[in-house]
Enzyme design. Structure first.
Site, PDB file in Angstrom:
ATOM      1  N   ARG A 302       0.826  -1.207   0.000  1.00 47.81           N
ATOM      2  CA  ARG A 302       0.000   0.000   0.000  1.00 47.81           C
ATOM      3  C   ARG A 302       0.859   1.256   0.000  1.00 47.81           C
ATOM      4  O   ARG A 302       0.489   2.265  -0.598  1.00 47.81           O
ATOM      5  CB  ARG A 302      -0.951  -0.022   1.198  1.00 47.81           C
ATOM      6  CG  ARG A 302      -2.101  -1.001   1.006  1.00 47.81           C
ATOM      7  CD  ARG A 302      -2.939  -1.196   2.251  1.00 47.81           C
ATOM      8  NE  ARG A 302      -4.142  -1.970   1.926  1.00 47.81           N
ATOM      9  CZ  ARG A 302      -5.016  -2.406   2.812  1.00 47.81           C
ATOM     10  NH1 ARG A 302      -4.820  -2.151   4.106  1.00 47.81           N
ATOM     11  NH2 ARG A 302      -6.081  -3.095   2.440  1.00 47.81           N
ATOM     12  N   TYR A 438      -6.754  -0.750  -6.566  1.00 43.44           N
ATOM     13  CA  TYR A 438      -6.125  -1.987  -6.077  1.00 43.44           C
ATOM     14  C   TYR A 438      -5.402  -1.789  -4.748  1.00 43.44           C
ATOM     15  O   TYR A 438      -5.229  -0.680  -4.276  1.00 43.44           O
ATOM     16  CB  TYR A 438      -5.230  -2.642  -7.122  1.00 43.44           C
ATOM     17  CG  TYR A 438      -4.146  -1.860  -7.804  1.00 43.44           C
ATOM     18  CD1 TYR A 438      -3.537  -0.754  -7.253  1.00 43.44           C
ATOM     19  CD2 TYR A 438      -3.699  -2.296  -9.059  1.00 43.44           C
ATOM     20  CE1 TYR A 438      -2.523  -0.091  -7.910  1.00 43.44           C
ATOM     21  CE2 TYR A 438      -2.684  -1.637  -9.734  1.00 43.44           C
ATOM     22  CZ  TYR A 438      -2.090  -0.541  -9.149  1.00 43.44           C
ATOM     23  OH  TYR A 438      -1.086   0.104  -9.800  1.00 43.44           O
ATOM     24  N   GLU A 439      -5.022  -2.926  -4.142  1.00 43.79           N
ATOM     25  CA  GLU A 439      -4.471  -2.986  -2.787  1.00 43.79           C
ATOM     26  C   GLU A 439      -5.437  -2.409  -1.747  1.00 43.79           C
ATOM     27  O   GLU A 439      -5.028  -1.807  -0.768  1.00 43.79           O
ATOM     28  CB  GLU A 439      -3.115  -2.268  -2.707  1.00 43.79           C
ATOM     29  CG  GLU A 439      -2.032  -2.894  -3.541  1.00 43.79           C
ATOM     30  CD  GLU A 439      -1.800  -4.363  -3.241  1.00 43.79           C
ATOM     31  OE1 GLU A 439      -2.102  -4.809  -2.117  1.00 43.79           O
ATOM     32  OE2 GLU A 439      -1.320  -5.076  -4.135  1.00 43.79           O
ATOM     33  N   GLY A 440      -6.725  -2.613  -1.980  1.00 43.62           N
ATOM     34  CA  GLY A 440      -7.753  -2.056  -1.109  1.00 43.62           C
ATOM     35  C   GLY A 440      -8.175  -0.708  -1.632  1.00 43.62           C
ATOM     36  O   GLY A 440      -7.376   0.225  -1.696  1.00 43.62           O
TER      37      GLY A 440
END
Length: 580
Positions: A302, A438-440
């Protein structure tokens, strides 16, 4: 497309003023990070990125990754550029010295990825995703797994992926259906048969690395429902022979490549495991503890996605500036001389360019401040580790949203020429759009900030951050006010607001927090330059700092109403009315 020019001096400034690299080098763990080495790394990777990776950026966008008979092919030049990256040791900067890494601060590894991503956003996802595999194995793998897999992952000879998402699950990882069956006898006894399908697997298949180490979330027989029943498995593309080199192909394949808005040179794969019931994997960590391992993978990932906001903003700003200097159109308003001038001389174009540069430099400060806190946490500073926890969602969310804003402004500077593909400005905007997802998603980042992170040490971690900013703000009344509002809203959310109210205000609150920390970082950069004999750089930093404090910070203060409005209005219309 304008050639990429590394922002070496501004990167070094942020690494010194915000990450505090000199202080890190005082610790025996990072003693090698002496000033000469730091400068050599930042200058060297910038030159490498500009010379080897940047020329492939446009080519990668136009030609993209192609799936041919189950094999993913990249445009000519990508294999050679990746091999040069591995051979020069850039992948191993922060890797453990025990497994062939250089043991340098994570801060410097972030700089490697910043330069590579600004040069070639899509290509940079290949080494970026390997970081997650390295982190997960270093934290949760057995000594045998670490010895077998980490040396070649750290060198970059092998690459890694994260396999989380399934079509029916989306962000709800606990709804996954991929299974893992224990193997009790035969040559693979003690391992597991993996079966299932994963989507959105970045660089899930390619030929640039000798092996691909997939980290796959799956469910064991009898595991609890939901996220409590997830385990993590290491699934290599090629089985390893006794000597540790790649052998036979595992039972896995790339079914298809996603057709995307951007990052065309990054193969986003649908991966199928166990079509023939012979996909073999190893358990990483404890059974049903895959979620903990997943967070290990995702935390630094992140940060590196937050860096992508800086990367795309830097590239878009450079392109817009070059165009504004070359494009001649109209006389300047109010000038007696009616000769057309470069659009750089028009006030609104100046406003856009200064906003782009100011936002980019502020994001860079936040990036390296966060990385510096991670490094301090890694050498035992518990307070820094906790502070990094609250900074990560701010960096990931605010920087990636801001990267889109800067790329959009870049198109605006180009005018109509920005909306057509020939100039390359549109590519930056298209590429940037994935980063908030992406990545949350950024909504998930904001939710994380106002739930788990808000409560760290009874809220004191967040409160201490804004107390530091308010203390250092000095005569900067707007920055001091913003820090105060962030602290007050955080206290209200933790003590008085309902969960719905917190979540409803989470995104504007996260933006406020990100702007406050970034503005603080700019003041530290400017202060660091006041002792410099480079008057031009000092003046330029003062201007970008002033723009941020006088324009961006007041905008963030204005988000208070949204952050504290609560959730009730959001639910006054039911779904059918909204559709109508």
């Amino acid at each position: 497309m304008t050639p990429y020019k590394p922002a070496t001096q501004d990167q070094l400034l942020a690494i010194r003023a915000n990450a505090g690299i000199a202080e890190l080098a005082e610790h025996e763990h990072f003693a090698a990070a002496e000033p000469d080495l730091v400068e050599a790394i930042v200058e060297g990777v910038g030159q490498f990125a500009a010379g080897e990776w940047a020329p492939l950026n446009r080519k990668g966008d136009l030609e993209g990754a192609q799936l041919e008979n189950g094999v993913v092919r990249l445009p000519d030049g990508f294999e050679e550029a990746y091999q040069a990256y591995v051979e020069q040791g850039w992948n191993a900067i922060a890797g453990s010295t025990e497994y062939g890494g250089q043991g340098l601060p994570f801060t410097l590894a972030c700089n490697v990825l910043e330069n590579l991503g600004a040069a070639n956003f899509a290509f940079n996802l290949l080494p970026m995703l390997s970081v997650g595999a390295i982190e997960a194995l270093a934290a949760h793998g057995t000594q045998e797994q670490q010895a077998r897999y980490l040396p070649d992952l750290i060198s970059g000879k092998w690459s890694g992926t994260m396999n989380l998402t399934e079509s029916q699950a989306g962000s709800d990882v606990g709804a996954l259906r991929t299974t893992a069956q224990p193997i009790e006898d035969g040559e693979h006894a003690g391992k597991y048969r993996i079966k299932g399908q994963k989507i959105y697997i970045t660089w899930g298949e390619h030929e640039l690395a000798e092996n691909i180490i997939h980290l796959v979330l799956a469910r064991l027989p009898g595991a609890p429902e939901g996220s409590r029943g997830i385990s993590l498995f290491l699934v290599p593309k090629y089985h390893l022979k006794d000597d540790g080199t790649p052998g036979a192909h595992n039972d896995l394949r790339c079914v298809s490549l996603e057709h995307k808005l951007g990052i065309n040179a990054s193969p986003t794969c649908v991966m199928s495991y166990g079509d023939n019931d012979e996909c073999i994997g190893e358990l990483v960590g404890a059974e049903n503890r895959g979620l903990a391992a997943m967070f290990t993978m995702m935390n630094n990932a992140r940060i590196n996605v937050g860096s992508q906001g800086v990367q795309i903003a830097e590239r878009a700003t450079q392109q817009a500036l070059a165009y504004a200097l070359e494009r001649v159109q109209s006389a300047r308003a109010g000038a007696e001389d009616r000769t057309p001038v470069a659009i750089m001389d028009h006030p609104d174009v100046r406003r856009m360019l200064l906003r782009m540069r100011s936002l980019t430099e502020a994001m860079r400060g936040l990036l390296y401040y966060t990385a510096g806190q991670v490094d301090r946490g890694d050498i035992g500073d518990a307070a820094a580790k906790a502070r990094a926890e609250v900074l990560v969602p701010m960096l990931k969310a605010w920087a990636t949203d801001t990267g889109i804003e800067v790329a959009s402004l870049g198109i605006q500077v180009h005018g109509g020429m920005g909306f057509v593909e020939e100039t390359g400005a549109a590519q930056h905007f298209r590429d940037a759009r994935i980063a908030p997802i992406y990545e949350g998603t950024n909504g998930i980042q904001a939710a994380d900030l106002v739930t788990r992170k808000l409560g760290l040490e009874n809220g004191e971690v967040l409160q201490a951050l804004f107390a530091d900013i308010a203390r250092d703000a000095g005569d900067e009344a707007q920055l001091q006010a913003l820090a105060g509002e962030c602290a007050a809203i955080g206290k209200w959310m933790r003590e008085d607001a309902s969960l719905d109210d917190r979540l409803a205000g989470s995104v504007p609150f996260t933006t406020m927090c990100g702007v406050a920390v970034a503005g603080w970082c700019l003041t530290k950069q400017h202060a660091a330059l006041t002792e410099s004999d480079d008057a031009q750089r000092t003046h330029a930093k003062r201007v970008t700092m002033r723009f941020f404090l006088d324009h961006i910070v007041p905008e963030a203060i204005g988000l208070k109403a949204s952050a504290t409005a609560g959730a009730s209005l959001l639910y006054e219309l039911d779904g059918s009315v909204l559709v109508a």
